[in-house]
Design a protein around this motif. Structure first.
Motif, PDB file in Angstrom:
ATOM      1  N   GLN A  67      -5.600  14.106 111.197  1.00 43.58           N
ATOM      2  CA  GLN A  67      -5.136  12.789 111.059  1.00 43.58           C
ATOM      3  C   GLN A  67      -5.621  12.417 112.688  1.00 43.58           C
ATOM      4  OE1 GLN A  67      -4.079  11.044 108.796  1.00 43.58           O
ATOM      5  NE2 GLN A  67      -3.716  12.380 107.459  1.00 43.58           N
ATOM      6  N   GLY A  68      -5.268  13.129 113.658  1.00 42.86           N
ATOM      7  CA  GLY A  68      -5.555  12.771 115.205  1.00 42.86           C
ATOM      8  C   GLY A  68      -7.099  12.828 115.830  1.00 42.86           C
ATOM      9  N   VAL A  69      -7.612  14.182 115.287  1.00 41.62           N
ATOM     10  CA  VAL A  69      -8.854  14.539 115.804  1.00 41.62           C
ATOM     11  C   VAL A  69     -10.091  14.313 114.707  1.00 41.62           C
ATOM     12  CG1 VAL A  69     -10.102  16.441 117.008  1.00 41.62           C
ATOM     13  CG2 VAL A  69      -7.620  16.055 117.296  1.00 41.62           C
ATOM     14  N   GLY A  70      -9.600  14.569 113.543  1.00 46.53           N
ATOM     15  CA  GLY A  70     -10.866  14.323 112.549  1.00 46.53           C
ATOM     16  C   GLY A  70     -11.528  15.721 111.747  1.00 46.53           C
ATOM     17  N   MET A  71     -12.365  15.815 111.121  1.00 43.02           N
ATOM     18  CA  MET A  71     -12.983  16.576 110.362  1.00 43.02           C
ATOM     19  C   MET A  71     -13.707  17.784 111.358  1.00 43.02           C
ATOM     20  SD  MET A  71     -16.416  16.690 107.812  1.00 43.02           S
ATOM     21  CE  MET A  71     -17.478  16.437 109.543  1.00 43.02           C
ATOM     22  N   LEU A  72     -14.052  17.419 112.511  1.00 43.76           N
ATOM     23  CA  LEU A  72     -14.451  18.470 113.468  1.00 43.76           C
ATOM     24  C   LEU A  72     -13.359  19.219 114.213  1.00 43.76           C
ATOM     25  CD1 LEU A  72     -17.373  16.523 115.617  1.00 43.76           C
ATOM     26  CD2 LEU A  72     -17.655  18.275 113.523  1.00 43.76           C
ATOM     27  N   GLY A  73     -12.353  18.652 114.158  1.00 40.18           N
ATOM     28  CA  GLY A  73     -10.959  19.301 114.544  1.00 40.18           C
ATOM     29  C   GLY A  73     -10.453  20.396 113.608  1.00 40.18           C
ATOM     30  N   ASN A  74     -10.735  20.027 112.174  1.00 39.39           N
ATOM     31  CA  ASN A  74     -10.229  20.877 111.131  1.00 39.39           C
ATOM     32  C   ASN A  74     -11.124  22.142 110.960  1.00 39.39           C
ATOM     33  OD1 ASN A  74      -7.891  19.601 109.838  1.00 39.39           O
ATOM     34  ND2 ASN A  74      -8.886  18.369 108.930  1.00 39.39           N
ATOM     35  N   ALA A  75     -12.391  21.712 111.252  1.00 40.19           N
ATOM     36  CA  ALA A  75     -13.245  22.842 111.397  1.00 40.19           C
ATOM     37  C   ALA A  75     -13.113  23.571 112.558  1.00 40.19           C
ATOM     38  CB  ALA A  75     -15.095  22.090 111.421  1.00 40.19           C
ATOM     39  N   ALA A  76     -12.940  23.285 113.464  1.00 40.22           N
ATOM     40  CA  ALA A  76     -12.691  24.122 114.867  1.00 40.22           C
ATOM     41  C   ALA A  76     -11.252  25.085 114.615  1.00 40.22           C
ATOM     42  CB  ALA A  76     -12.165  23.177 115.930  1.00 40.22           C
ATOM     43  N   THR A  77     -10.328  24.773 114.122  1.00 37.37           N
ATOM     44  CA  THR A  77      -9.196  25.516 113.607  1.00 37.37           C
ATOM     45  C   THR A  77      -9.712  26.604 112.772  1.00 37.37           C
ATOM     46  OG1 THR A  77      -8.313  24.116 111.774  1.00 37.37           O
ATOM     47  CG2 THR A  77      -7.436  23.698 114.139  1.00 37.37           C
ATOM     48  N   ASN A  78     -10.655  26.325 111.801  1.00 39.68           N
ATOM     49  CA  ASN A  78     -11.057  27.268 110.765  1.00 39.68           C
ATOM     50  C   ASN A  78     -11.755  28.354 111.653  1.00 39.68           C
ATOM     51  OD1 ASN A  78     -11.449  28.547 108.174  1.00 39.68           O
ATOM     52  ND2 ASN A  78     -13.397  27.412 107.902  1.00 39.68           N
ATOM     53  N   ILE A  79     -12.820  28.093 112.598  1.00 39.72           N
ATOM     54  CA  ILE A  79     -13.370  28.747 113.376  1.00 39.72           C
ATOM     55  C   ILE A  79     -12.588  29.833 114.101  1.00 39.72           C
ATOM     56  CG2 ILE A  79     -15.240  28.826 115.337  1.00 39.72           C
ATOM     57  CD1 ILE A  79     -16.502  28.082 112.439  1.00 39.72           C
ATOM     58  N   ALA A  80     -11.457  29.072 114.603  1.00 43.89           N
ATOM     59  CA  ALA A  80     -10.581  29.831 115.578  1.00 43.89           C
ATOM     60  C   ALA A  80      -9.700  30.898 114.635  1.00 43.89           C
ATOM     61  CB  ALA A  80      -9.820  29.149 116.426  1.00 43.89           C
ATOM     62  N   PHE A  81      -9.499  30.606 113.376  1.00 45.34           N
ATOM     63  CA  PHE A  81      -8.517  31.145 112.599  1.00 45.34           C
ATOM     64  C   PHE A  81      -8.620  32.782 112.439  1.00 45.34           C
ATOM     65  CE2 PHE A  81      -6.539  31.757 108.300  1.00 45.34           C
ATOM     66  CZ  PHE A  81      -5.359  31.765 108.535  1.00 45.34           C
ATOM     67  N   PRO A  82      -9.972  33.320 112.391  1.00 43.73           N
ATOM     68  CA  PRO A  82     -10.092  34.798 112.653  1.00 43.73           C
ATOM     69  C   PRO A  82      -9.180  35.654 113.554  1.00 43.73           C
ATOM     70  CG  PRO A  82     -12.136  34.086 111.973  1.00 43.73           C
ATOM     71  CD  PRO A  82     -11.222  32.782 112.400  1.00 43.73           C
ATOM     72  N   VAL A  83      -9.190  34.993 114.728  1.00 48.45           N
ATOM     73  CA  VAL A  83      -8.337  35.547 115.794  1.00 48.45           C
ATOM     74  C   VAL A  83      -6.747  35.428 115.213  1.00 48.45           C
ATOM     75  CG1 VAL A  83      -7.279  35.252 117.943  1.00 48.45           C
ATOM     76  CG2 VAL A  83      -9.665  34.695 117.707  1.00 48.45           C
ATOM     77  N   THR A  84      -6.527  34.556 114.762  1.00 46.49           N
ATOM     78  CA  THR A  84      -4.972  34.534 114.213  1.00 46.49           C
ATOM     79  C   THR A  84      -4.595  35.644 113.093  1.00 46.49           C
ATOM     80  OG1 THR A  84      -4.915  32.066 114.629  1.00 46.49           O
ATOM     81  CG2 THR A  84      -3.089  33.109 113.153  1.00 46.49           C
ATOM     82  N   ILE A  85      -5.788  35.829 112.340  1.00 48.11           N
ATOM     83  CA  ILE A  85      -5.567  36.861 111.252  1.00 48.11           C
ATOM     84  C   ILE A  85      -5.790  38.450 112.001  1.00 48.11           C
ATOM     85  CG2 ILE A  85      -6.789  37.635 109.141  1.00 48.11           C
ATOM     86  CD1 ILE A  85      -7.966  35.052 108.773  1.00 48.11           C
ATOM     87  N   ILE A  86      -6.664  38.396 112.725  1.00 43.10           N
ATOM     88  CA  ILE A  86      -6.709  39.721 113.394  1.00 43.10           C
ATOM     89  C   ILE A  86      -5.330  40.115 114.119  1.00 43.10           C
ATOM     90  CG2 ILE A  86      -7.554  41.093 115.293  1.00 43.10           C
ATOM     91  CD1 ILE A  86     -10.347  39.534 114.641  1.00 43.10           C
ATOM     92  N   SER A  87      -4.643  38.973 114.804  1.00 48.63           N
ATOM     93  CA  SER A  87      -3.487  39.224 115.563  1.00 48.63           C
ATOM     94  C   SER A  87      -2.380  39.501 114.345  1.00 48.63           C
ATOM     95  CB  SER A  87      -2.929  38.023 116.217  1.00 48.63           C
ATOM     96  OG  SER A  87      -3.924  37.681 117.110  1.00 48.63           O
TER      97      SER A  87
END
Length: 464
Positions: free
Chosen positions: A50-70
């Motif tokens: 809502q606040g950043v847009g589609m590129l923000g959503n894509a960014a969290t998806n790119i960063a998500f593997p770090v959360t999964i590994i943790s």
């Protein structure tokens, strides 16, 4: 020693209380805790969309593997420690159980810190490896550079809560996670919109919630624990680590497999998306949203499994096999009912689900709705595989637990998302999902029925 063991088994409600009430007592807080963990990512995704847009959503998806590994590290040590603790307590060996718990707690703090340092040192190369596009990378760097700070507390919170549940305090475990999520939810809109921090605000909100949850876990073991635990037990011991790794490896491998699949999928979506009408950023953003939505479903199933694990482990250690079988049947039934509800939502309300995470153009919704319907087609059967993996781990069958963890992600989904797009383009990723789910479901049913049959024979031998 035999008399002490008998007393321990009789006094512990895990071996005597009605199975239905035990599942409710342990599974409901575990489900809430898992849902809250899932909503950490969901809430960020919604506010960022809502606040950043589609590129923000894509960014969290790119960063998500770090959360999964943790999460993989947290489950390796948390579930491994808790499963061993339950088995040893069921067998009446309290001192050994507490020693394993102490090794698990200190190792969680060490592993979380190591992961955070690695991520911060190699931030840009990692995000590029995870599938970042030129437009998405600045957002992903801002987000992951901040959230890495909270990883030690995140690992301690996720793993430590398994030991808190094993210590017969499921409500406190739920409270730890719930308070962190509430803080994250309150701070997200304040930081993103109120302070105008954008994606950095979402990251700081997440870190704040994780730190609070981690501190609450520390407070429990310092002041409120039921188990016997002294400082000398916090020194990691190699035999304890071997036992922990043995029973925690299945859950860890499952998470690592999810991370590998996520990384490969992001790169495949980037490559084949560029060759389609959608471009690279739309598929990556949509796949990220749908994976977070699926997390809600999986959180419930895994929460039921985690809530059942103390019951499975204690009663298997106490050789009360009928209670183990009864608990498994009840848990699977619950997961199947939940799975049917989510299947209906995914098939009939895809536009409404995707719309929660922000607006997009017609191509964005066209891809998202098609992806959600096809990729999640077998949702109604998807609860059995994680349930069986947790079941085998909790009764000490580590190899079977690992096999169950590997089936969907590594044995089936990973090769399919690589092969199918060669012939079907970006649509091949979508069709890989239901085929992998069906294959994993069949294997889980076969292995579970065999193990339950063995237990039934052992139960008959006891009666003779």
């Amino acid at each position: 020693m035999n008399n002490q063991t008998t007393v321990s088994q009789d006094e512990n409600p895990l071996g005597a209380a009605p199975v239905g009430s035990l599942i409710a007592k342990f599974a409901i807080p575990a489900v809430i805790s898992m849902l809250v963990s899932a909503f950490y990512n969901i809430v960020d995704q919604i506010f960022i969309g809502q606040g950043v847009g589609m590129l923000g959503n894509a960014a969290t998806n790119i960063a998500f593997p770090v959360t999964i590994i943790s999460t993989a590290a947290a489950l390796l040590l948390g579930i491994g420690s808790a499963s061993n603790y339950n088995l040893e307590m069921g067998a009446g060996r309290e001192k050994k159980a507490s020693s394993i718990a102490g090794t698990g707690l200190s190792s969680l703090a060490i592993f979380g810190t190591v992961i955070a340092v690695i991520v911060l040192l190699f931030l840009k190369p990692l995000l590029h490896l995870f599938g970042g596009t030129p437009d998405v990378m600045p957002y992903a760097i801002d987000y992951m550079g901040i959230t890495a700070i909270g990883l030690p507390f995140y690992v301690l919170s996720i793993g430590g809560n398994h030991l808190i549940r094993a210590d017969r305090s499921p409500t406190y475990s739920m409270t730890c996670t719930l308070i962190g999520a509430i803080i994250n939810t309150i701070l997200d809109p304040l930081f993103i919109f109120g302070f105008g921090w954008g994606i950095k605000g979402a990251a700081w909100a997440t870190v704040t919630g994780q730190v609070v949850s981690g501190i609450l876990v520390i407070f429990y073991f310092a002041r409120l624990r039921k188990m016997y635990l002294d400082r000398s037990m916090l020194i990691p011991r190699f035999p304890n680590l071997c036992a922990i790794f043995s029973l925690g490896m299945a859950s860890c491998i499952n998470q690592i497999a999810i991370a590998v699949v996520q990384i490969v999928m992001n790169n495949i979506l980037r490559h084949y998306g560029a060759e389609s009408v959608y471009g690279s950023d739309i598929p990556i953003a949509c796949a990220g949203i749908i994976s977070k939505v699926n997390q809600v479903f999986m959180a419930i199933c895994i929460g039921i499994s985690q809530g059942s694990q103390p019951i499975w482990g204690f009663n298997y250690g106490a050789e009360k096999y009928s209670r183990v079988r009864q608990t498994y049947r009840c848990s699977v039934t619950l997961c199947t009912i939940i799975a049917m509800i989510f299947f209906i939502c995914f098939q009939f309300f895809p536009h409404q689900i995707v719309g929660i995470f922000g607006n997009g153009n017609d191509l964005y919704f066209q891809f998202a709705e098609k992806y959600l319907r096809i990729f999640m087609l077998m949702t109604f059967a998807n609860g059995i595989q994680p349930m069986s993996a947790g079941f085998f781990t909790s009764i000490g069958k580590a190899k079977l637990g690992i096999i169950m963890s590997l089936t969907r992600q590594v044995l089936f989904l990973l090769p399919l998302i690589v092969i199918f797009p060669l012939f079907l383009g970006i649509d091949g990723v979508m069709y890989a999902g239901p085929i992998a789910d069906t294959s994993a479901f069949v294997l889980a049913v076969v292995f579970a029925r065999k193990e339950l049959g063995i237990m039934k024979s052992m139960e008959s031998d006891q009666e003779i």
